[in-house]
Design an enzyme around this catalytic site. Structure first.
Site, PDB file in Angstrom:
ATOM      1  N   LYS A  22       1.035  -1.234  -0.020  1.00 10.58           N
ATOM      2  CA  LYS A  22       0.023  -0.052  -0.008  1.00 10.58           C
ATOM      3  C   LYS A  22       0.731   1.292  -0.014  1.00 10.58           C
ATOM      4  CE  LYS A  22      -1.858   1.421   4.219  1.00 10.58           C
ATOM      5  NZ  LYS A  22      -1.426   2.693   4.608  1.00 10.58           N
ATOM      6  N   ASN A  23       1.838   1.268   0.918  1.00 10.65           N
ATOM      7  CA  ASN A  23       2.590   2.753   0.946  1.00 10.65           C
ATOM      8  C   ASN A  23       3.657   2.534   0.029  1.00 10.65           C
ATOM      9  OD1 ASN A  23       1.090   2.971   3.500  1.00 10.65           O
ATOM     10  ND2 ASN A  23       2.683   2.183   4.796  1.00 10.65           N
ATOM     11  N   CYS A 115      -4.930   7.495   9.666  1.00  8.48           N
ATOM     12  CA  CYS A 115      -4.935   6.983  11.264  1.00  8.48           C
ATOM     13  C   CYS A 115      -4.615   8.011  12.227  1.00  8.48           C
ATOM     14  CB  CYS A 115      -3.940   5.926  11.027  1.00  8.48           C
ATOM     15  SG  CYS A 115      -4.688   4.377  10.206  1.00  8.48           S
ATOM     16  N   ARG A 120       0.290  14.742  13.665  1.00  7.53           N
ATOM     17  CA  ARG A 120       0.860  14.335  12.584  1.00  7.53           C
ATOM     18  C   ARG A 120       1.070  15.645  11.534  1.00  7.53           C
ATOM     19  NH1 ARG A 120      -1.556   8.884   9.882  1.00  7.53           N
ATOM     20  NH2 ARG A 120       0.293   8.721   8.932  1.00  7.53           N
ATOM     21  N   ASP A 123       4.366  19.996   8.449  1.00  8.60           N
ATOM     22  CA  ASP A 123       5.629  21.239   8.480  1.00  8.60           C
ATOM     23  C   ASP A 123       6.697  20.952   7.498  1.00  8.60           C
ATOM     24  OD1 ASP A 123       6.021  19.372  10.410  1.00  8.60           O
ATOM     25  OD2 ASP A 123       7.773  20.754  11.165  1.00  8.60           O
ATOM     26  N   ASP A 305       4.940   0.567  12.057  1.00 11.18           N
ATOM     27  CA  ASP A 305       3.602   0.030  11.703  1.00 11.18           C
ATOM     28  C   ASP A 305       3.495  -1.634  12.188  1.00 11.18           C
ATOM     29  OD1 ASP A 305       3.301   2.364  10.239  1.00 11.18           O
ATOM     30  OD2 ASP A 305       3.762   1.444   8.365  1.00 11.18           O
ATOM     31  N   ARG A 397      -8.454  -0.624   4.856  1.00 11.12           N
ATOM     32  CA  ARG A 397      -7.631   0.377   4.105  1.00 11.12           C
ATOM     33  C   ARG A 397      -6.072  -0.393   3.627  1.00 11.12           C
ATOM     34  NH1 ARG A 397      -6.804   4.749   8.054  1.00 11.12           N
ATOM     35  NH2 ARG A 397      -5.450   5.329   6.235  1.00 11.12           N
TER      36      ARG A 397
HETATM   37  C1  EPZ Z   1       4.239   6.915   6.673  1.00 15.00           C
HETATM   38  O1  EPZ Z   1       3.416   7.708   7.117  1.00 15.00           O
HETATM   39  C2  EPZ Z   1       3.354   5.543   6.233  1.00 15.00           C
HETATM   40  N1  EPZ Z   1       2.409   5.955   5.622  1.00 15.00           N
HETATM   41  C3  EPZ Z   1       2.788   5.288   7.937  1.00 15.00           C
HETATM   42  O2  EPZ Z   1       1.893   4.026   7.696  1.00 15.00           O
HETATM   43  C4  EPZ Z   1       4.116   4.967   8.609  1.00 15.00           C
HETATM   44  O3  EPZ Z   1       3.645   4.521   9.947  1.00 15.00           O
HETATM   45  C5  EPZ Z   1       4.948   6.029   8.641  1.00 15.00           C
HETATM   46  O4  EPZ Z   1       5.228   6.396   7.370  1.00 15.00           O
HETATM   47  C6  EPZ Z   1       6.291   5.990   9.387  1.00 15.00           C
HETATM   48  O5  EPZ Z   1       6.951   4.678   8.922  1.00 15.00           O
HETATM   49  C7  EPZ Z   1       2.168   5.865   4.425  1.00 15.00           C
HETATM   50  O6  EPZ Z   1       3.338   5.590   3.701  1.00 15.00           O
HETATM   51  C8  EPZ Z   1       1.080   6.163   3.607  1.00 15.00           C
HETATM   52  P1  EPZ Z   1       6.323  10.252   8.482  1.00 15.00           P
HETATM   53  P2  EPZ Z   1       3.892   9.368   7.281  1.00 15.00           P
HETATM   54  O7  EPZ Z   1       6.165  11.572   7.660  1.00 15.00           O
HETATM   55  O8  EPZ Z   1       4.565   9.686   5.966  1.00 15.00           O
HETATM   56  C9  EPZ Z   1       6.847  13.592  12.029  1.00 15.00           C
HETATM   57  C10 EPZ Z   1       0.199   2.537   7.845  1.00 15.00           C
HETATM   58  O9  EPZ Z   1      -0.172   1.925   8.848  1.00 15.00           O
HETATM   59  N2  EPZ Z   1       6.579  14.307  10.804  1.00 15.00           N
HETATM   60  O10 EPZ Z   1       7.414   9.415   8.413  1.00 15.00           O
HETATM   61  O11 EPZ Z   1       2.734  10.288   7.399  1.00 15.00           O
HETATM   62  C11 EPZ Z   1       5.447  12.650  12.217  1.00 15.00           C
HETATM   63  O12 EPZ Z   1       4.604  13.476  13.044  1.00 15.00           O
HETATM   64  C12 EPZ Z   1       0.672   3.966   8.130  1.00 15.00           C
HETATM   65  O13 EPZ Z   1       0.421   1.955   6.864  1.00 15.00           O
HETATM   66  C13 EPZ Z   1       6.671  15.847  11.367  1.00 15.00           C
HETATM   67  O14 EPZ Z   1       6.955  16.316  12.422  1.00 15.00           O
HETATM   68  O15 EPZ Z   1       5.166   9.278   8.357  1.00 15.00           O
HETATM   69  C14 EPZ Z   1       5.619  11.292  12.777  1.00 15.00           C
HETATM   70  O16 EPZ Z   1       6.031  11.826  14.121  1.00 15.00           O
HETATM   71  C15 EPZ Z   1       0.455   4.519   9.336  1.00 15.00           C
HETATM   72  N3  EPZ Z   1       6.566  16.645  10.330  1.00 15.00           N
HETATM   73  C16 EPZ Z   1       7.036  11.366  12.060  1.00 15.00           C
HETATM   74  O17 EPZ Z   1       7.408  12.364  11.661  1.00 15.00           O
HETATM   75  C17 EPZ Z   1       6.193  16.363   8.889  1.00 15.00           C
HETATM   76  O18 EPZ Z   1       6.086  17.370   7.977  1.00 15.00           O
HETATM   77  C18 EPZ Z   1       6.941  10.177  11.109  1.00 15.00           C
HETATM   78  O19 EPZ Z   1       5.979  10.634  10.040  1.00 15.00           O
HETATM   79  C19 EPZ Z   1       5.998  14.970   8.643  1.00 15.00           C
HETATM   80  C20 EPZ Z   1       6.185  14.090   9.774  1.00 15.00           C
END
Ligand code: EPZ
Length: 418
Positions: A22-23, A115, A120, A123, A305, A397
């Protein structure tokens, strides 16, 4: 609303053919917004993927499914506004932002859904796109973006290796003017798959193993044929289904290299694991061992995950396992559900302590999010008696027909309701 009825306590045994990730599929579909006509194979049938196809069509890129393939065809026109209902349906909708600014020179979106895992923010996405020349106005959850002169390359350092921000930047930079250096990028396999897709479309991208990516923008990205990588989280989930029921599960069409940290933990717990090409095999043990301390980390560390799902396994193992969730600040919403089954788990901030080994019994349950829902289903498969699991739209999903796979392994699980 549909729900699962599970009669737990059966050993799960057999083979699961893994679907595509998916991702990886979602950012590749976002990239397809600015690429020529493409054929993308091994795309899972999931509600999030359907939302991405709706967004693509909205943006003027026709997308149709033929079995596991998605065929994208560019049309003229399209809207630079993604409606709120599509933005709110999943987190990955934000990964379309860079592509939209690149295609239209403007974009109007609202904040993404997905989710609930704590705060989340986006920025990192916005600051990178601003560095690439986008003007972005935020007003009560609405984003208005423009780049009348187009996007240009930039030297960008991410303070955290955000998966989504890395994807947005890769897509935006692939067709921007000049060179982008992205430091501190995420290194998840799904990022590698997006890079492979963009390179197949003529993108000029090189990535170092230290997380530095150099993207030289090209004036046009043509189409390609691409096969999406297998879903490592779905794969880890079905292996854990074998582990938690003292069963024996073989994955087909898996990429073992992407599963290493999960396999290492399952091996530590006393499971036997074996890799043979595209097959990964696991045999459980009647006395799973405690896992010590499990800390989530960006890839190649243990994936956030898999945290909830491995926690379900730890709950039936002997002894105490401590989880530290380092990626999201609110990813323990499954714990109250696991407790209903008899799991002994306490939480303080980012730390959860699981005292395993107690007997689990069926209970009325609720999926709180996608992976938390998978954890609850697995624990119910291991518990004696009947459980009813509500909120399984979360599972749809990210898992193609989970109940059919678990039933094929010998589990007593049915989907009822509409
Ligand atoms: C991706 O989410 C995945 N989703 C998530 O999988 C996965 O848990 C996550 O990466 C971490 O591996 C998809 O690929 C669709 P991040 P993403 O940006 O991109 C902080 C699942 O179950 N952050 O790496 O949203 C954020 O708050 C899903 O399949 C900022 O602070 O994750 C978090 O604490 C759930 N500012 C951390 O970084 C930003 O602008 C990681 O988020 C962006 C992120």
């Amino acid at each position: 609303m549909s729900h699962y009825i599970i009669n737990g306590g059966r050993r799960l045994e057999g083979t699961v053919r893994l679907h595509g990730a998916k991702n990886a599929t979602l950012p590749i579909l976002a990239a397809a917004t600015i690429c020529g006509d493409s054929v993308i194979a091994n795309c899972p049938c999931l509600t999030d993927v359907e939302v991405a196809l709706d967004i693509l069509r909205h943006l003027g890129c026709d997308a149709r499914r033929e079995e596991d393939r998605i065929i994208t065809t560019q049309t003229v026109g399209g809207s630079c506004v993604i409606p709120d209902r599509l933005m709110g349906a999943m987190r990955s909708s934000i990964v379309f932002l860079g592509a939209m600014i690149s295609r239209f020179g403007c974009a109007q979106v609202t904040l993404p859904g997905g989710c609930e895992l704590g705060s989340r923010p986006i920025d990192l996405h916005l600051s990178a796109l601003r560095q690439m020349g986008a003007e972005i106005h935020e007003d009560c959850g609405a984003l208005r973006c423009s780049a009348p002169q187009g996007l240009h390359g930039a030297d960008i350092t991410l303070s955290f290796p955000s998966v989504g921000a890395t994807e947005n930047i890769l897509i935006a930079a692939a067709a921007a003017k000049g060179e982008t250096i992205l430091r501190g990028a995420a290194r998840e396999p799904e990022i590698g798959d997006l890079i492979a897709f963009l390179k197949g479309c003529g993108g000029d991208i090189s990535a170092d193993i230290d997380g530095t990516i150099c993207i030289r923008g090209v004036s046009q990205l043509h189409g390609t044929s691409h096969r999406v990588i297998p879903d490592r989280i779905a794969g880890g989930t079905y292996l854990c289904a074998g582990a938690i029921t003292n069963g024996e599960v073989e994955l087909e069409e898996a990429e073992a290299a992407h599963l290493l940290s999960t396999l290492a933990w399952l091996h530590n717990a006393g499971c036997r694991v074996n890799v043979n090409g595209r097959k990964v095999w696991l045999r459980g043990t009647p006395r799973l061992r405690e896992l010590g301390m499990v800390k989530t980390a960006p890839y190649p560390g243990f994936p956030t995950d898999m945290q909830a799902i491995l926690m379900a396994v730890a709950a039936v193992a002997q002894g105490t396992t401590v989880f530290v969730e380092n990626i999201f600040d609110g990813r323990y919403r499954h714990i109250p559900e696991l407790r209903k089954l008899g799991c002994d788990i306490s939480v303080q901030g980012r730390v959860a302590v699981v005292n395993g080994g107690g007997p689990l019994h069926g209970a009325p349950l609720r999926c709180t999010d996608l992976r938390g829902g998978a954890a609850v289903v697995l624990a119910a498969m291991a518990a004696e008696g009947e459980s009813q699991v509500e909120g399984i739209y979360h599972i749809d999903r990210g898992y193609e027909c989970m109940e059919q796979h678990l039933a094929a392994l010998g589990g007593d699980i049915i989907r009822t309701g509409r």
